[in-house]
Scaffold this motif. Structure first.
Motif, PDB file in Angstrom:
ATOM      1  N   LEU A  38      80.744  51.444   8.994  1.00  0.00           N
ATOM      2  CA  LEU A  38      80.143  52.221   7.918  1.00  0.00           C
ATOM      3  C   LEU A  38      81.089  52.245   6.721  1.00  0.00           C
ATOM      4  O   LEU A  38      82.260  52.582   6.853  1.00  0.00           O
ATOM      5  CB  LEU A  38      79.879  53.646   8.407  1.00  0.00           C
ATOM      6  CG  LEU A  38      79.018  54.559   7.583  1.00  0.00           C
ATOM      7  CD1 LEU A  38      77.633  53.976   7.394  1.00  0.00           C
ATOM      8  CD2 LEU A  38      78.908  55.909   8.247  1.00  0.00           C
ATOM      9  N   GLU A  39      80.579  51.866   5.546  1.00  0.00           N
ATOM     10  CA  GLU A  39      81.373  51.841   4.315  1.00  0.00           C
ATOM     11  C   GLU A  39      80.684  52.700   3.260  1.00  0.00           C
ATOM     12  O   GLU A  39      79.492  52.579   3.043  1.00  0.00           O
ATOM     13  CB  GLU A  39      81.481  50.419   3.771  1.00  0.00           C
ATOM     14  CG  GLU A  39      82.109  49.424   4.704  1.00  0.00           C
ATOM     15  CD  GLU A  39      81.980  47.992   4.192  1.00  0.00           C
ATOM     16  OE1 GLU A  39      81.549  47.795   3.042  1.00  0.00           O
ATOM     17  OE2 GLU A  39      82.301  47.078   4.973  1.00  0.00           O
ATOM     18  N   GLN A  40      81.489  53.556   2.621  1.00  0.00           N
ATOM     19  CA  GLN A  40      80.979  54.342   1.502  1.00  0.00           C
ATOM     20  C   GLN A  40      82.106  54.449   0.484  1.00  0.00           C
ATOM     21  O   GLN A  40      83.088  55.155   0.691  1.00  0.00           O
ATOM     22  CB  GLN A  40      80.531  55.729   1.937  1.00  0.00           C
ATOM     23  CG  GLN A  40      79.901  56.518   0.802  1.00  0.00           C
ATOM     24  CD  GLN A  40      79.380  57.865   1.252  1.00  0.00           C
ATOM     25  OE1 GLN A  40      79.832  58.408   2.240  1.00  0.00           O
ATOM     26  NE2 GLN A  40      78.427  58.395   0.521  1.00  0.00           N
ATOM     27  N   GLY A  41      81.970  53.708  -0.605  1.00  0.00           N
ATOM     28  CA  GLY A  41      83.033  53.655  -1.602  1.00  0.00           C
ATOM     29  C   GLY A  41      84.280  53.032  -0.992  1.00  0.00           C
ATOM     30  O   GLY A  41      84.240  51.930  -0.463  1.00  0.00           O
ATOM     31  N   ASN A  42      85.393  53.759  -1.034  1.00  0.00           N
ATOM     32  CA  ASN A  42      86.648  53.284  -0.439  1.00  0.00           C
ATOM     33  C   ASN A  42      86.813  53.729   1.009  1.00  0.00           C
ATOM     34  O   ASN A  42      87.789  53.375   1.658  1.00  0.00           O
ATOM     35  CB  ASN A  42      87.851  53.775  -1.260  1.00  0.00           C
ATOM     36  CG  ASN A  42      87.887  53.139  -2.633  1.00  0.00           C
ATOM     37  OD1 ASN A  42      87.405  52.020  -2.816  1.00  0.00           O
ATOM     38  ND2 ASN A  42      88.453  53.849  -3.603  1.00  0.00           N
ATOM     39  N   ASN A  43      85.886  54.535   1.523  1.00  0.00           N
ATOM     40  CA  ASN A  43      85.973  55.026   2.897  1.00  0.00           C
ATOM     41  C   ASN A  43      85.339  54.041   3.854  1.00  0.00           C
ATOM     42  O   ASN A  43      84.217  53.579   3.648  1.00  0.00           O
ATOM     43  CB  ASN A  43      85.273  56.381   3.032  1.00  0.00           C
ATOM     44  CG  ASN A  43      85.920  57.450   2.197  1.00  0.00           C
ATOM     45  OD1 ASN A  43      87.128  57.433   2.013  1.00  0.00           O
ATOM     46  ND2 ASN A  43      85.120  58.366   1.681  1.00  0.00           N
ATOM     47  N   ILE A  44      86.055  53.735   4.937  1.00  0.00           N
ATOM     48  CA  ILE A  44      85.547  52.847   5.988  1.00  0.00           C
ATOM     49  C   ILE A  44      85.649  53.587   7.313  1.00  0.00           C
ATOM     50  O   ILE A  44      86.719  54.092   7.667  1.00  0.00           O
ATOM     51  CB  ILE A  44      86.345  51.535   6.035  1.00  0.00           C
ATOM     52  CG1 ILE A  44      86.217  50.794   4.707  1.00  0.00           C
ATOM     53  CG2 ILE A  44      85.870  50.681   7.195  1.00  0.00           C
ATOM     54  CD1 ILE A  44      87.097  49.579   4.585  1.00  0.00           C
ATOM     55  N   ILE A  45      84.528  53.656   8.035  1.00  0.00           N
ATOM     56  CA  ILE A  45      84.482  54.348   9.314  1.00  0.00           C
ATOM     57  C   ILE A  45      83.998  53.370  10.375  1.00  0.00           C
ATOM     58  O   ILE A  45      82.938  52.763  10.230  1.00  0.00           O
ATOM     59  CB  ILE A  45      83.543  55.572   9.252  1.00  0.00           C
ATOM     60  CG1 ILE A  45      84.006  56.526   8.150  1.00  0.00           C
ATOM     61  CG2 ILE A  45      83.490  56.279  10.593  1.00  0.00           C
ATOM     62  CD1 ILE A  45      83.016  57.607   7.821  1.00  0.00           C
ATOM     63  N   GLU A  46      84.775  53.233  11.450  1.00  0.00           N
ATOM     64  CA  GLU A  46      84.403  52.378  12.572  1.00  0.00           C
ATOM     65  C   GLU A  46      83.810  53.259  13.668  1.00  0.00           C
ATOM     66  O   GLU A  46      84.418  54.247  14.075  1.00  0.00           O
ATOM     67  CB  GLU A  46      85.626  51.637  13.121  1.00  0.00           C
ATOM     68  CG  GLU A  46      86.162  50.584  12.197  1.00  0.00           C
ATOM     69  CD  GLU A  46      85.246  49.369  12.075  1.00  0.00           C
ATOM     70  OE1 GLU A  46      84.482  49.080  13.016  1.00  0.00           O
ATOM     71  OE2 GLU A  46      85.299  48.717  11.025  1.00  0.00           O
ATOM     72  N   LEU A  47      82.619  52.903  14.139  1.00  0.00           N
ATOM     73  CA  LEU A  47      81.951  53.651  15.213  1.00  0.00           C
ATOM     74  C   LEU A  47      81.674  52.712  16.376  1.00  0.00           C
ATOM     75  O   LEU A  47      81.320  51.550  16.182  1.00  0.00           O
ATOM     76  CB  LEU A  47      80.635  54.245  14.709  1.00  0.00           C
ATOM     77  CG  LEU A  47      80.700  55.167  13.500  1.00  0.00           C
ATOM     78  CD1 LEU A  47      79.304  55.454  12.986  1.00  0.00           C
ATOM     79  CD2 LEU A  47      81.391  56.455  13.860  1.00  0.00           C
ATOM     80  N   LYS A  48      81.817  53.234  17.600  1.00  0.00           N
ATOM     81  CA  LYS A  48      81.499  52.475  18.818  1.00  0.00           C
ATOM     82  C   LYS A  48      80.448  53.255  19.595  1.00  0.00           C
ATOM     83  O   LYS A  48      80.522  54.482  19.712  1.00  0.00           O
ATOM     84  CB  LYS A  48      82.739  52.310  19.705  1.00  0.00           C
ATOM     85  CG  LYS A  48      83.691  51.273  19.251  1.00  0.00           C
ATOM     86  CD  LYS A  48      83.185  49.935  19.630  1.00  0.00           C
ATOM     87  CE  LYS A  48      84.247  48.874  19.391  1.00  0.00           C
ATOM     88  NZ  LYS A  48      83.763  47.566  19.572  1.00  0.00           N
ATOM     89  N   ARG A  49      79.460  52.531  20.146  1.00  0.00           N
ATOM     90  CA  ARG A  49      78.434  53.182  20.945  1.00  0.00           C
ATOM     91  C   ARG A  49      79.085  53.728  22.205  1.00  0.00           C
ATOM     92  O   ARG A  49      79.920  53.084  22.823  1.00  0.00           O
ATOM     93  CB  ARG A  49      77.341  52.186  21.319  1.00  0.00           C
ATOM     94  CG  ARG A  49      76.111  52.890  21.849  1.00  0.00           C
ATOM     95  CD  ARG A  49      74.942  52.015  22.150  1.00  0.00           C
ATOM     96  NE  ARG A  49      74.866  50.779  21.406  1.00  0.00           N
ATOM     97  CZ  ARG A  49      74.131  49.762  21.792  1.00  0.00           C
ATOM     98  NH1 ARG A  49      73.428  49.826  22.888  1.00  0.00           N
ATOM     99  NH2 ARG A  49      74.083  48.657  21.073  1.00  0.00           N
TER     100      ARG A  49
END
Length: 145
Positions: free
Chosen positions: A131-142
């Motif tokens: 997930l990317e929003q602007g400069n923020n990057i979030i990694e998610l795992k099921r």
């Protein structure tokens, strides 16, 4: 005494008759639960145990599909992700901290699907969601529940 005993029996008999209800009557506002189960399989045909819930509805030959998953961020935060596919559009809804972001599908590249709206982009590949929003990057795992 005899008259009051007869009157009491009549009242009890009338109460018993008046309180009978059929199984279909009663509060019609109560929603009956569906005891059927849905099995979701992944691409190789194995049962996907990480699925929270899934529903597939076929209406007039058109297939509507909604699948809910729980993803876990690297900081341990749990995120609910709902994939919705219908003839008009395919979307992903990401819910965290009582906020929901709904992104429409923009493209599919092989085994990666990209959802995008404004400055937010979600890339889904296998069990991971980037997930990317602007400069923020979030990694998610099921995650399995």
């Amino acid at each position: 005494m005899k008259k009051s005993l007869i009157a009491l029996n009549v009242v009890i008999l009338l109460t018993a008759i008046g309180c009978k209800k059929s199984t279909e009557s009663g509060n019609t506002g109560v929603i009956k639960t569906d005891s059927s189960t849905t099995i979701v399989t992944n691409n190789n045909g194995k049962i996907d145990s990480a699925t929270e819930s899934s529903s597939i509805v076929d209406v007039n030959g058109k297939r509507y599909e909604k699948t809910d998953f729980v993803y876990k961020a690297t900081d341990g935060t749990l995120v609910k992700v709902i994939f919705k596919n219908d003839p008009k559009e395919s979307t992903v809804a990401i819910t965290s901290n009582k906020k929901t972001f709904t992104l429409p599908k923009t493209e599919t590249n092989g085994d990666e699907t990209i959802y995008k709206k404004d400055d937010m982009t979600a890339r889904v590949k296998g069990d991971s969601l980037h997930l990317e929003q602007g400069n923020n990057i979030i990694e998610l795992k099921r995650t399995k529940i």
